[in-house]
Write a protein that holds these residues in place. Structure first.
Motif, PDB file in Angstrom:
ATOM      1  N   GLN A 256       1.057  -1.221  -0.036  1.00 53.50           N
ATOM      2  CA  GLN A 256       0.287  -0.098  -0.118  1.00 53.50           C
ATOM      3  C   GLN A 256       0.919   1.356   0.167  1.00 53.50           C
ATOM      4  N   PRO A 257       0.272   2.433  -0.575  1.00 55.72           N
ATOM      5  CA  PRO A 257       1.189   3.597  -0.663  1.00 55.72           C
ATOM      6  C   PRO A 257       1.538   4.105   0.648  1.00 55.72           C
ATOM      7  N   PRO A 258       2.597   4.487   1.182  1.00 59.40           N
ATOM      8  CA  PRO A 258       2.819   4.804   2.422  1.00 59.40           C
ATOM      9  C   PRO A 258       2.668   6.370   2.584  1.00 59.40           C
ATOM     10  N   ASP A 259       2.537   6.790   4.006  1.00 64.59           N
ATOM     11  CA  ASP A 259       2.224   8.108   4.320  1.00 64.59           C
ATOM     12  C   ASP A 259       3.410   8.828   3.801  1.00 64.59           C
ATOM     13  N   LEU A 260       3.417  10.019   2.928  1.00 67.93           N
ATOM     14  CA  LEU A 260       4.634  10.758   2.616  1.00 67.93           C
ATOM     15  C   LEU A 260       5.272  11.424   3.750  1.00 67.93           C
ATOM     16  N   ASN A 261       4.903  11.468   4.916  1.00 71.09           N
ATOM     17  CA  ASN A 261       5.577  12.114   6.312  1.00 71.09           C
ATOM     18  C   ASN A 261       6.548  10.965   6.329  1.00 71.09           C
ATOM     19  N   SER A 262       6.437   9.755   6.299  1.00 73.57           N
ATOM     20  CA  SER A 262       7.373   8.760   6.411  1.00 73.57           C
ATOM     21  C   SER A 262       8.110   8.298   5.442  1.00 73.57           C
ATOM     22  N   THR A 263       7.927   8.822   4.087  1.00 72.53           N
ATOM     23  CA  THR A 263       8.638   8.383   2.962  1.00 72.53           C
ATOM     24  C   THR A 263       9.920   9.214   2.957  1.00 72.53           C
ATOM     25  N   ALA A 264      11.028   8.357   2.387  1.00 73.44           N
ATOM     26  CA  ALA A 264      12.169   8.875   1.936  1.00 73.44           C
ATOM     27  C   ALA A 264      12.755   8.485   0.756  1.00 73.44           C
ATOM     28  N   ALA A 265      13.551   9.136  -0.068  1.00 74.61           N
ATOM     29  CA  ALA A 265      13.722   8.928  -1.520  1.00 74.61           C
ATOM     30  C   ALA A 265      15.465   9.006  -1.611  1.00 74.61           C
ATOM     31  N   LEU A 266      15.854   7.999  -2.411  1.00 76.81           N
ATOM     32  CA  LEU A 266      17.401   7.925  -2.751  1.00 76.81           C
ATOM     33  C   LEU A 266      17.553   8.035  -4.360  1.00 76.81           C
ATOM     34  N   VAL A 267      18.270   9.090  -4.567  1.00 77.32           N
ATOM     35  CA  VAL A 267      18.542   9.244  -6.038  1.00 77.32           C
ATOM     36  C   VAL A 267      20.280   9.152  -6.039  1.00 77.32           C
TER      37      VAL A 267
ATOM     38  N   VAL B  65       9.321  14.764  -0.278  1.00 77.90           N
ATOM     39  CA  VAL B  65       9.813  13.860   0.892  1.00 77.90           C
ATOM     40  C   VAL B  65      11.579  14.094   1.063  1.00 77.90           C
ATOM     41  N   THR B  66      11.947  13.526   2.222  1.00 79.35           N
ATOM     42  CA  THR B  66      13.225  13.532   2.465  1.00 79.35           C
ATOM     43  C   THR B  66      14.051  12.872   1.285  1.00 79.35           C
ATOM     44  N   THR B  67      14.970  13.457   0.900  1.00 86.53           N
ATOM     45  CA  THR B  67      15.703  12.980  -0.336  1.00 86.53           C
ATOM     46  C   THR B  67      17.139  12.977  -0.018  1.00 86.53           C
ATOM     47  N   THR B  68      17.803  12.003  -0.737  1.00 85.04           N
ATOM     48  CA  THR B  68      19.158  11.810  -0.334  1.00 85.04           C
ATOM     49  C   THR B  68      19.687  11.637  -2.121  1.00 85.04           C
ATOM     50  N   VAL B  69      20.611  12.436  -2.565  1.00 83.12           N
ATOM     51  CA  VAL B  69      21.439  12.299  -3.549  1.00 83.12           C
ATOM     52  C   VAL B  69      22.742  11.840  -3.504  1.00 83.12           C
ATOM     53  N   LEU B  70      23.018  10.682  -4.224  1.00 79.44           N
ATOM     54  CA  LEU B  70      24.644  10.147  -4.129  1.00 79.44           C
ATOM     55  C   LEU B  70      25.031  10.025  -5.386  1.00 79.44           C
ATOM     56  N   PRO B  71      26.207  10.896  -5.373  1.00 76.24           N
ATOM     57  CA  PRO B  71      26.912  10.984  -6.772  1.00 76.24           C
ATOM     58  C   PRO B  71      28.081   9.914  -6.660  1.00 76.24           C
ATOM     59  N   ALA B  72      28.246   9.088  -7.926  1.00 77.34           N
ATOM     60  CA  ALA B  72      29.303   7.910  -7.715  1.00 77.34           C
ATOM     61  C   ALA B  72      29.124   7.187  -6.456  1.00 77.34           C
ATOM     62  N   PRO B  73      28.103   6.388  -6.290  1.00 78.64           N
ATOM     63  CA  PRO B  73      28.163   5.676  -4.803  1.00 78.64           C
ATOM     64  C   PRO B  73      28.805   4.171  -5.175  1.00 78.64           C
ATOM     65  N   ALA B  74      29.216   3.672  -3.712  1.00 79.68           N
ATOM     66  CA  ALA B  74      29.767   2.456  -3.838  1.00 79.68           C
ATOM     67  C   ALA B  74      28.637   1.446  -3.346  1.00 79.68           C
ATOM     68  N   LYS B  75      28.793   0.041  -3.598  1.00 74.87           N
ATOM     69  CA  LYS B  75      27.817  -0.878  -3.214  1.00 74.87           C
ATOM     70  C   LYS B  75      27.449  -0.511  -1.784  1.00 74.87           C
ATOM     71  N   THR B  76      28.172  -0.267  -0.957  1.00 74.43           N
ATOM     72  CA  THR B  76      27.654  -0.299   0.515  1.00 74.43           C
ATOM     73  C   THR B  76      27.018   0.969   0.771  1.00 74.43           C
ATOM     74  N   ASP B  77      27.333   1.908   0.164  1.00 77.35           N
ATOM     75  CA  ASP B  77      26.497   3.282   0.166  1.00 77.35           C
ATOM     76  C   ASP B  77      25.180   2.842  -0.186  1.00 77.35           C
ATOM     77  N   ILE B  78      24.737   2.366  -1.194  1.00 79.41           N
ATOM     78  CA  ILE B  78      23.598   1.796  -1.699  1.00 79.41           C
ATOM     79  C   ILE B  78      22.724   1.216  -0.777  1.00 79.41           C
ATOM     80  N   LEU B  79      23.470   0.006  -0.284  1.00 73.58           N
ATOM     81  CA  LEU B  79      22.788  -0.908   0.636  1.00 73.58           C
ATOM     82  C   LEU B  79      22.623  -0.347   2.148  1.00 73.58           C
ATOM     83  N   THR B  80      23.198   0.781   2.358  1.00 77.26           N
ATOM     84  CA  THR B  80      22.833   1.378   3.741  1.00 77.26           C
ATOM     85  C   THR B  80      21.753   2.241   3.662  1.00 77.26           C
ATOM     86  N   HIS B  81      21.709   3.138   2.459  1.00 73.42           N
ATOM     87  CA  HIS B  81      20.375   4.116   2.324  1.00 73.42           C
ATOM     88  C   HIS B  81      19.277   3.509   1.940  1.00 73.42           C
TER      89      HIS B  81
END
Length: 1064
Positions: A844-855, A885-901
């Motif tokens: 089900q779609p979440p409440d946007l207040n609790s939603t985060a985005a990763l780019v 929403v709260t958004t994190t932008v990761l330039p040139a990430p490593a695998k661990t960066d993605i798995l963490t966020h």
């Protein structure tokens, strides 16, 4: 008072020394230390020296020193001590008073038997000597016969005198009979031994050490009778007896390892009758528990049994991890043996077996050559028991047969026939002919191989008829050995299938079908062999008898989940499924051709497609209902085991040579088995009968409330669109959709995309256009006409393409005559299976207040072309999302960066390179900063369990397509992995994309998703992507020339057609 004479004093001193020695010996028995045993022997030597030649004291000292020397011989591996033991006991039997003759004879018989066991391998202690009787044939059998003679005389005297040691006499005499039965195949010896042991067992106090010895020998006797007669009750009683012994025996007792090894063999033997993987798993787990506790010769022996269990499990389940561990276990055992010792051939044969199985998996010729060399070496080193030699000869014959089929060297065929005939001759001379089915079956296999390999034999069916005769005899002889019988039935069916192709005799065809059917229905046979029989049977039946064909399909639906169980690691599952990649499609067509309801065809496809992903989804089933129904403990067990399996999902097969055994596999096996048991408990609860069962028709229909679901099935029999909508499940025949055409189009597209570059681009575009037109004519035109009847505007369709259809852009189909395009008439999405769509539909779609985005984006990637628009795309997407929403932008990430966020992100967006691995689709990957050393793969992503995930956008090449031809129905690709990680809605690509165009589509999609109220409308994603791609298609009809925008006649499907949406 009379004064004792010096002789009486010596006699009393000798008796005292004897009592002292017995006390010291008891100390040795308790702690295993050699010092008290040495002191006991020294005391008895003094007693013998001072005692008279015909006294009771001397007899007692002679008997006890014989026993104690035998113990020390076993402790130290001393042949000298054993010879001294026999000498002292011979003296005792000659001078002992009548009441001690039976005791002296009993112990002399024991030492003679020990000499037989000890003769050619003086390093073995008692707990190993009994187990390796089969390697003692090079000893002097007269010693064994003489031991039996002494045993007969001893227990005869004991019976007449009413000796309290009578049960011990029975036990030791039975042990000698068992040994001779194993060596010479005397069936009467085995029967008498069992009768003696059944008489002795009730006479021992339960806590007496001899009771354990007697039970051990009785269990072994039951093993031998099971191997002879096949009585399941014998092997079950054997397992129960040994299990009880282990529970009552402390692990530090000397007999514990002996009990354990015998139980391991019993569990393996029982698997051959029941097909139970639980027995094999238990055997391997027992060996694992002992791995770090024992050393030396015991460790070598345990390695041999460990390998046997692992190799047997590989043959039943197909786990390469087991095969790799088996190779290492046998190598450990071989390294610990001295070349030329009797034990040396056991790991040698084991390594040959592993090499042979490895060849069957890898087709590596060097593995096959190694197998032949090792078998020949083992046969030349030992004169094994005749029945063991039979099995080894048959195995060598099999290796030679395979090598003949591979290299077509006639010397291999002739050698194969030679060794198989030798094995058959030996087997005929043995009581109950224990290995005859192997010998007969291998001769049949050899003649079948000869006919299939030798072109000159194609018109001469005499050899083929020989093959059927031998294989029929093997099937009959193997009636008590289902795994072997399943193999011979498969080959018998194949022989008749080949005969039918030559003779066109319907009787040959019917006999082949009957053989395949019998093999398929052997519940104790390995799933691989049963599935092979089902597949071959379907092919042989063809269109001749659709009722019989449908019966085969019904069995396939039941067997397929067992073919790739949770207990296998991901890579092993992948391989097993790939062997039968098209069976579901053919089976669905058989169902429809036989007049079965369309829902049965859908169920056949559901059971045989997306198997790996279905098992993964089932482990993520929500069990809140269990809590609500009052079963919190069961829910907690389910969740715990689910999490254990989830952690293991990302681990790949360790195919490289190992230095240590991989016991992580066992933790996975145990968790998988326990998970299955918990699921069974839940399904037994009222109201939970359908828990994790296949979808019912009602559930399928409920999924189609937003879009019609259309499965496109293509087979050599027929092609259909299986339609699921609010009215039910029905099929639409697609007469212009032919399998040869589909294969041709799929191959053409794959080749064009592989060869694409700037100079080849025109050819790639023309190939795609040709496929667009063909898809319209063969598929989309009829489906659209059927679904759009009476409706206005575009319709919603979720396509589930089967087999090679998954490679093609159905959503981009176009009419070459009218210009009609599916993109304008149908808002398309894709799915792999109905089960996967249901899994996504639950979110089900979440409440946007609790939603985060990763780019995340990769403008520069190591050893890959730069993506100059990746940063702009990430900036635009990030700007849109950051307002909501709260958004994190990761330039040139490593695998661990993605798995963490990613764990805390409901929305993820990737702008980067992607790679679809055609050899191992689970290794397909997103190319991040460290992709060359630690790539983020499909297996890594699918192992995630993200409860709040909602939407993944993969602006990367080849993100929604698998390139492994045999695994297209599994949906093993990046987009699929993100779905199984928890993202119900995923945008991906079918082929390589231009990063500027990809940026334009992404911007349009995100703008369309945001409502005027500042909300993200996830349910609009299909429409948003459709609109964005239509705009892109329009853009490709214009070109920039000298600062001017010019229109062209045709759009560029290479640019706009790869973007697709997966989900409802």
């Amino acid at each position: 008072m009379a004064t004792p004479c010096p002789d009486d004093d010596d006699e009393q001193r000798a008796l005292a020394l004897n009592e002292k020695a017995k006390a010291l010996w008891r100390t040795f028995c308790e702690n295993g230390a050699s010092q008290p045993l040495d002191e006991a022997i020294a005391a008895l030597e003094d007693g013998i020296r001072i005692s008279q030649s015909d006294t009771i004291a001397r007899a007692k000292c002679l008997i006890n020193i014989g026993v104690f020397l035998s113990d020390r011989a076993r402790l130290r591996g001393s042949a000298q001590d054993l010879r001294a033991s026999i000498d002292f006991l011979r003296q005792a039997s000659q001078v002992a008073p009548p009441q001690f003759i039976s005791t002296s004879l009993l112990n002399l018989g024991n030492s003679l038997q020990e000499q037989f066991n000890f003769d050619r391998n003086q390093q073995h202690a008692l707990d190993e000597a009994i187990e390796v009787y089969e390697e003692a044939l090079q000893g002097d059998e007269r010693k064994l016969d003489r031991a039996i003679e002494y045993g007969e005389e001893a227990f005869g005297l004991a019976e007449s005198q009413g000796s309290p040691n009578l049960p011990l006499f029975y036990t030791n005499f039975a042990e000698s009979l068992l040994t001779r039965s194993s060596l010479c195949g005397h069936g009467s010896d085995l029967d008498v031994a069992i009768e003696l042991l059944e008489t002795a067992l009730p006479l021992f106090p339960e806590d007496q050490i001899h009771a354990g010895y007697c039970t051990l020998h009785y269990a072994r006797a039951l093993q031998h009778r099971f191997e002879r007669d096949g009585g399941e009750s014998d092997i079950t009683l054997c397992v129960d007896l040994l299990g009880d012994l282990l529970l009552r025996t402390p692990p530090d007792r000397r007999l514990f390892a002996e009990f354990q090894r015998t139980l391991v063999i019993s569990l393996i033997l029982r698997t051959h009758v029941t097909g139970s993987m639980n027995d094999l798993d238990q055997a391997v787990n027992m060996l694992q528990s002992e791995a770090g506790r024992i050393a030396g010769q015991q460790a070598a022996a345990m390695s041999v049994y460990q390998n046997l269990a692992l190799l047997t499990r590989f043959e039943m389940r197909g786990s390469y991890s087991d095969l790799a561990d088996a190779r290492l276990a046998y190598q450990i055992a071989l390294d610990q043996e001295v070349e030329g010792s009797l034990d040396y051939t056991l790991p040698l044969i084991g390594l040959a077996n592993v090499a042979l199985r490895s060849f069957q998996v890898t087709d590596a010729g060097e593995e096959l050559d190694d197998a032949v060399r090792l078998y020949e070496r083992a046969l030349s080193l030992s004169v094994a028991w005749e029945n063991l030699r039979c099995a080894r000869l048959a195995s060598l014959g099999y290796a030679l047969q395979l090598r003949y089929g591979r290299n077509e060297v006639h010397a291999d065929f002739h050698r194969c026939i030679e060794v198989c005939r030798e094995a058959l001759t030996l087997s005929k001379g043995l009581a109950n002919q224990p290995n005859m089915f192997h010998c007969l079956g291998q001769l049949g296999n050899a003649y079948l191989q000869k006919y299939q390999t030798d072109v000159s034999d194609k018109q001469d069916v005499i050899g083929l008829r020989k093959a059927t005769l031998y294989l029929e005899a093997a099937v009959e002889k193997a009636a008590r050995h289902p795994p072997a019988q399943a193999m011979f039935l498969n080959n018998l069916g194949l022989a008749y299938q080949v005969l039918y192709a030559q003779s066109h005799d319907r009787n040959d065809r019917d006999l082949g079908i009957a053989a395949f059917s019998t093999a398929m229905n052997l519940d104790a046979g390995s799933p691989l062999l049963r599935m092979t029989a089902a597949y071959r049977g379907l092919v042989l039946v063809g269109k001749v008898n659709m009722v019989t064909a449908a019966d085969f399909v019904d069995r396939v639906v039941g067997i397929m989940p067992r073919l790739s169980p949770r207990t296998l690691r991901r890579a092993d599952q992948q391989h097993m499924i790939s062997l039968f990649s098209s069976i579901g499609s053919y089976g669905a067509a058989v169902m429809l051709e036989n007049g079965r309801p369309p829902v049965d065809a859908v169920k056949a496809l559901e059971a045989t497609r997306g198997v790996m992903n279905r098992m993964l989804m089932e482990t993520r089933t929500d069990v809140d209902a269990l809590h609500q129904a009052g079963f919190p403990d069961l829910a907690e067990r389910f969740n715990t085991l689910r999490d254990q399996l989830g952690l293991a999902a990302a681990l790949h097969l360790a195919s490289d040579p190992r230095q240590t055994l991989n016991w992580e596999s066992e933790a996975h096996v145990v968790a998988a088995r326990d998970f299955g048991a918990v699921v069974g408990e839940i399904q037994a609860l009222p109201g939970f009968e359908c828990f994790m069962h296949p979808l019912a028709e009602k559930e399928m229909v409920s999924l189609a409330d937003q879009a019609s679901i259309v499965m496109i099935n293509v087979s050599i029999l027929r092609s259909d669109a299986l339609i699921i909508d609010s009215t039910g499940v029905r099929n639409l025949v697609l007469p212009r959709l032919q399998l040869p055409d589909l294969v041709e189009k799929a191959n053409a597209l794959t080749d064009a995309l592989h060869c694409d570059n700037s100079s080849e681009r025109r050819n790639t575009i023309e190939c795609i256009r040709d496929i667009q037109h063909w898809l319209w004519e063969a598929v989309v035109q009829d489906v659209h006409a059927h679904l759009s009847h009476g409706k206005q505007g575009p319709i919603r369709v979720c396509w589930i393409p089967v087999g090679p259809m998954a490679l093609l852009p159905i959503h981009a189909a176009a009419d070459s005559k009218s210009g009609a395009n599916a993109l304008d008439l149908i808002v398309s999405s894709y799915g792999t299976t109905m089960k996967e769509l249901l899994y996504a539909h639950w979110k089900q779609p979440p409440d946007l207040n609790s939603t985060a985005a990763l780019v995340s984006y990769m403008a520069q990637t190591p050893n890959q072309p730069d993506l100059k628009y990746a940063a702009d795309e990430a900036k635009a997407v990030g700007a849109t999302l950051q307002r909501l929403v709260t958004t994190t932008v990761l330039p040139a990430p490593a695998k661990t960066d993605i798995l963490t966020h990613i764990k805390n992100s409901s929305i993820v967006h990737f702008s980067c390179h992607g790679f679809a691995d055609a050899q191992d689709p689970s290794a397909s990957r997103i190319l991040l900063r460290d992709w060359e050393t630690d790539p983020l793969t499909v297996a890594d992503i699918a192992a995630l369990h993200l409860r709040g995930a909602q939407f993944a956008y993969l602006s990367a090449c080849h993100a929604a397509v698998g390139r492994a031809a045999d695994l297209l129905d599994e949906g093993i690709h990046l987009a699929g992995a993100f779905q199984f990680a928890g993202f119900p809605r995923v945008v991906g690509t079918l082929w390589q994309v231009d990063d500027e165009r990809a940026m334009q589509v992404a911007e349009r999609v995100y703008r369309s998703l945001v409502s005027e109220q500042g909300m993200i409308s996830f349910d609009k994603l299909a429409d948003a992507l459709n609109a964005a791609v239509r705009n892109l298609r329009t853009d490709t009809r214009t070109i920039e020339v000298g600062g001017m925008t010019l229109e062209v006649d045709e759009d560029d499907p290479f640019v706009w057609a790869p973007m697709i949406y997966m989900g409802l």
